[in-house]
Design an enzyme around this catalytic site. Sequence first.
Site, PDB file in Angstrom:
ATOM      1  N   SER A  76       5.612  13.838  -0.307  1.00  0.00           N
ATOM      2  CA  SER A  76       6.587  14.752  -0.912  1.00  0.00           C
ATOM      3  C   SER A  76       7.786  14.814   0.007  1.00  0.00           C
ATOM      4  CB  SER A  76       5.994  16.150  -1.014  1.00  0.00           C
ATOM      5  OG  SER A  76       5.988  16.757   0.276  1.00  0.00           O
ATOM      6  N   SER A  77       8.882  14.895  -0.433  1.00  0.00           N
ATOM      7  CA  SER A  77       9.840  14.162  -1.211  1.00  0.00           C
ATOM      8  C   SER A  77      11.230  14.471  -0.704  1.00  0.00           C
ATOM      9  CB  SER A  77       9.816  14.527  -2.698  1.00  0.00           C
ATOM     10  OG  SER A  77       8.552  14.451  -3.260  1.00  0.00           O
ATOM     11  N   GLU A  82      10.767  13.945  -8.673  1.00  0.00           N
ATOM     12  CA  GLU A  82      10.068  12.988  -9.519  1.00  0.00           C
ATOM     13  C   GLU A  82       9.654  13.714 -10.796  1.00  0.00           C
ATOM     14  OE1 GLU A  82       9.330  13.485  -5.468  1.00  0.00           O
ATOM     15  OE2 GLU A  82       7.509  13.827  -6.637  1.00  0.00           O
ATOM     16  N   ASN A 115       0.837  -1.193   0.000  1.00  0.00           N
ATOM     17  CA  ASN A 115       0.000   0.000   0.000  1.00  0.00           C
ATOM     18  C   ASN A 115       0.875   1.247   0.000  1.00  0.00           C
ATOM     19  OD1 ASN A 115      -2.758  -0.999   0.076  1.00  0.00           O
ATOM     20  ND2 ASN A 115      -2.168  -1.929   2.022  1.00  0.00           N
TER      21      ASN A 115
END
Lengths: 162, 162, 162
Positions: A43-44, A100, A38
């Site tokens: 963010s990141s 990303e 799952n």
Amino acid sequence: MIIKTPTHYFLVCGASEGFTPLNAFDAALLRAGIGDTNLVKMSSIVPPHCQLIAPVPLPGGSLVPTAYASITSDIPGEIIASAVAVALPEKPDYPGLIMEYSARGPKAEIEETVRQMAIEGMKLRGRVIKELNSVAVEHRVKKVGVALAAVVLWEKEEVEQD
Amino acid sequence: MIIKTPTHYFLVCGASEGFTPLNAFDAALLRAGIGDTNLVKMSSIVPPHCQLIAPVPLPGGSLVPTAYASITSDIPGEIIASAVAVALPEKPDYPGLIMEYSARGPKAEIEETVRQMAIEGMKLRGRVIKELNSVAVEHRVKKVGVALAAVVLWEKEEVEQD
Amino acid sequence: MIIKTPTHYFLVCGASEGFTPLNAFDAALLRAGIGDTNLVKMSSIVPPHCQLIAPVPLPGGSLVPTAYASITSDIPGEIIASAVAVALPEKPDYPGLIMEYSARGPKAEIEETVRQMAIEGMKLRGRVIKELNSVAVEHRVKKVGVALAAVVLWEKEEVEQD
């Protein structure tokens, strides 16, 4: 801390066709080695002292904090690609940065963009980059395709047990 | 409880240009004072007895449950804005409601809308509002801009330690 | 494990009009019986041995891992629908698969698609399906409407306490 801070991370990518966009996404996750979990999108940032490891098997159905880029297309023949980059600072007490990116276009181009994005983000923070890692994948669409790249944040205990 | 329920919350906002949409988002988070963390997006309730605090520094790379509105634009000259509102009930045993809104337009207009959204949401629940807080930010786009407003849910221990 | 793995799950759905798209979403969650919580969206697996239960009340403001499909429309008269399906494997040590789907169209059609998506996903894994559950809801839009279907992952202690 509401949720524990991860201590390890790894990069993966995968692409696939599927019966529907979500089936293609599901299949791309399986190919990336992070299916049957799952994913919790976040963010990141790489926490300070978080360590890069080779991908490990994740327990089935576990909740996995992940930064990822994903692109879906149903245009036959189109090339799609996704990439992630991780920039780590020289000073290990500071966090690293994950970027990303996904778009139409070849893998090399998308990966170059995401690396540049990570460089720009570290520049903004005034942090010298010690290490810059990235992965990317491209896919030529047949009917419905997904290309996905991800940074999985995980923890030491799990890594040792598996 | 799969994830701990937060005990404190705070409101922030920020806006920025960036090299790409994601870089602008990253820069807006830094300006809002919640950069260098891993935002986990959630829908949008203040737990009962959760207390409003001034923004606190978040540990680098920590996983942070956050309700936020974000808007990206690459149309030079366009005004974009994001706002969040928190409506708290008279009866402290009931949850409060967070609403998020972002659109083209000036800050005052977007903030008025999000406040009205929170009022409508509390009316639907039949709860009398004791307190209605909001923050908003606007941004005039140069090349690629993001405006972001967020409600961060956090907990007491962290607040005391930092 | 960064976040605990859920041990129980249940399926819900709901639809509503609202003052704005987010208000309609909020109202649909309330009708589904999972309003006043903080949904954390995740992709979409039932952990091994996780048990299906009837929907339970969730503590106000709690962070709730949820796989869901949601569709918004502001086209008066349009029929929109959302559905989720859960396919469980014959071998209980393997995870089950959740699929989500929403689109314009009647409930029966959307539910049939999401069930087929789950069947395809299990076929891809080479797992025989023991049980296939689904729920779906449709909504005829007046001004702004949302149809939502969700699989909530939760845990035993909470279920017993409530």
